[in-house]
Design a protein around this motif. Sequence first.
Motif, PDB file in Angstrom:
ATOM      1  N   ALA A   1      39.838  33.908  47.596  1.00 44.69           N
ATOM      2  CA  ALA A   1      40.730  33.286  47.458  1.00 44.69           C
ATOM      3  C   ALA A   1      42.014  33.152  47.011  1.00 44.69           C
ATOM      4  CB  ALA A   1      39.730  31.746  47.049  1.00 44.69           C
TER       5      ALA A   1
ATOM      6  N   GLN B   1      43.651  36.026  48.806  1.00 45.81           N
ATOM      7  CA  GLN B   1      44.113  35.521  50.288  1.00 45.81           C
ATOM      8  C   GLN B   1      45.598  34.164  50.097  1.00 45.81           C
ATOM      9  OE1 GLN B   1      40.965  33.352  51.708  1.00 45.81           O
ATOM     10  NE2 GLN B   1      40.313  35.215  53.485  1.00 45.81           N
ATOM     11  N   LYS B   2      45.645  33.513  48.734  1.00 47.67           N
ATOM     12  CA  LYS B   2      46.933  33.339  48.737  1.00 47.67           C
ATOM     13  C   LYS B   2      48.078  33.788  48.628  1.00 47.67           C
ATOM     14  CE  LYS B   2      46.613  30.604  44.813  1.00 47.67           C
ATOM     15  NZ  LYS B   2      46.897  29.392  43.825  1.00 47.67           N
TER      16      LYS B   2
END
Length: 588
Positions: A242, A245-246
Motif C-alpha cells: 500500500a 503504491q501511494k
Amino acid sequence: MKIEEQLTSSVISAVKELYGQEIPSQMVTLQKTKKEFEGNLTLVVFSLLRTSRKSPEATAQEIGEYLEKNDANVSKFNVIKGFLNLTISDSSLIDILKRIDADKDFGKKKVTDESPLVMIEYSSPNTNKPLHLGHVRNNLLGWALSQIMEANGNRVVKTNIVNDRGIHICKSMLAWTKWGNGETPESAGKKGDHLIGDYYVLFDKKNKEQASGLPEGEETPLMKEAREMLVKWENNDPAVRALWQKMNSWVYAGFDETYKALGVGFDKIYYESDTYLVGKNKVEGGLDKGIFFRKDDNSVWADLTADGLDQKLLLRSDGTSVYMTQDIGTATLRFQDFPIDKMIYVVGNEQNYHFQVLSLLLDKLGFKWGKDLVHFSYGMVELPNGKMKSREGTVVDADDLIASMIADARRTSDEAGKFADMAEDEKQEVARIVGLGALKYFILKVDARKNMLFNPAESIDFNGNTGPFIQYTYARIRSIMRKAEEQNIPFAANAMTGELNEKEIALIQQMNDFPNAVAQAATDYNPSSIANYCYELTKNFNQFYHDCSILQAENEEKKTIRLVIANNVAKIIKTGMSLLGIEVPERM
C-alpha cells in the motif's frame, strides 16, 4: 517522377543506343556535384566502362552529348576524368520547386495499416527520484527517433518501462516511514517525484552516518531494514504494498508533468513489477527446453560461449530475477500486445553488452525480431563540473533545467528587444518555445553516440548552430509572407517562370534533398543529421536573403520565385524541427 529517376532512365537509354546493351538501374550512380565543379548532378561512369569498352573520359563525353540532346532536364555538361557533371535546366528546377510546393508533407512518407510496426522504448526511469539531465537526453532522442521512423512510413509504438520495484524504492519508502511525519506532495508544496527523491538522498545520508561507526564492509541496520522491506514487498505484504503504491503514484504524477513540459509521451507504459514474474516463467520455460541450464547452487544461466560471449546469470540461486530476466519478461508482454517488426531500445552506452546478450537470448526464445533488435546506444551527458550522482543530490534536475532555459530565453529576448510589440502572454509562450527549442536542439545536434558537455549558456544564441537561430529564421520568413499578403503580392507556384540565379538553384537543390535526409536519419538512427540539415538550410537561406531582395525583387517573376522559395524553406524548417520535437514560433 523525380529528376534523378528521369535522368537514370535517360542514361539507361543512352547506354543502350550508344553501346547496344541494356543495363539495370543499379549501375547508374548519380550524386550531387561537388562545390568546386560546375553542375548540379554528377554521373559516375566507372561502372559503365565494361559496357562501353572505352576510357572514362570518352564514355562520359558520349553520354553527356546524348543527354544534352535528348533529355530536357540537361542544359549543358562537363567531364572531369570519370565524372560527368550535368547542369540541370532552370525549367526543370522550377518544376522541382513546384513539386515541393504542392506537397504539404514534403519529405514524409505515408503510414498505412500495412506499414511495418516499430516499437521504440525510451525514458525508463526509476521511481525513487525525479528525471534529470541524462533522462532529458534519453527522452529527446527517443521522441525524435519515433518521429523520424514514422516520417519514413512506419507505424510506431512509443513505449516506456518503469523500474518501479527493487531496493532503490525501498530506500525512499523506509526513509519516509522513519522521518517523513506523513508528509505529502501537497503538504510539502513539491512535485511527488521531487519529494521521493529527497527521501532517497536522506536515506543515503543517514546510512553513511551509521556506516561511519561500523567496521568496513559491514551492512548498516538501516540497509538491513531496507532489504527486509524488499522481502516483504516480494511476499505481497499489504502494508508495504500500500505504501509502495501511494509513493509511486506521487512519482508518476510528477513524471507526467515533466514529460508534458518536454513535449514527449508514450503509447504504452510497462512496469517492472508486472514483467519480472513473466520473465522468470519464460526463463523456466527455456530451462525445460534445454535453452538454459541450472548450476549446482540452483541458479539458472545461459551459455553464450558458442556466440563469442560468456555465461549469463538469469535467475539467482534463491530464485530471484536479474535485470536480464525482467527485460525478457517485458519483451514477452510486448510481443503479446503488438505484432512487432522491429524493436529499438534507447539506452545509454554503458548497457552495450547487456543488449548484445538480450538480442541473443530473445532470438533463442523464438522472438522473430530478437536477433535484429536495435540498441540505440547513446553517450552520457557531462557537466562542466563532472558527473551526476542521484543519491548525493548533485544531479541537474529536469524540471529546474526546463524552467531555467525558459527564463534565459525570456531574458535574452527581452535584452535583444525581440518582444517589444508583444502582449505578455505571447512573450511567455514564445519564451517557452525558444527556451525548449534551445535545450532540445543543443542536445539533438550532437551525434547520439558521443558523450556531450552540456552548457546552457551556449544554447540560447540567435546566431550560429542553435535552435533559436533556426526558429528566428522561420519567424523572419513568416513575417515576409505576411508582408507579401498585406501588399497583395501574388506568389502562386504554378505561375513561376524565368531564369534562376546561383543561390536560388542552391536552395532548390537543398530543399529537394530533404526527403533523402529524412530517410538517411532513419537508416542511421541519427536525429543529429536532421538538426544539421535544418541548420545548413537556414544558414543558406539567410545568405540568400542577405544577397537577394525578395519583396523588392527586380520584377514580378523574381518576386514570385523568391516568395515560393522562402515559403517552402519555412515549411521544411517547420517539418524538420518537428521531427526533433521542436516548435517554431510565428513571431519572435
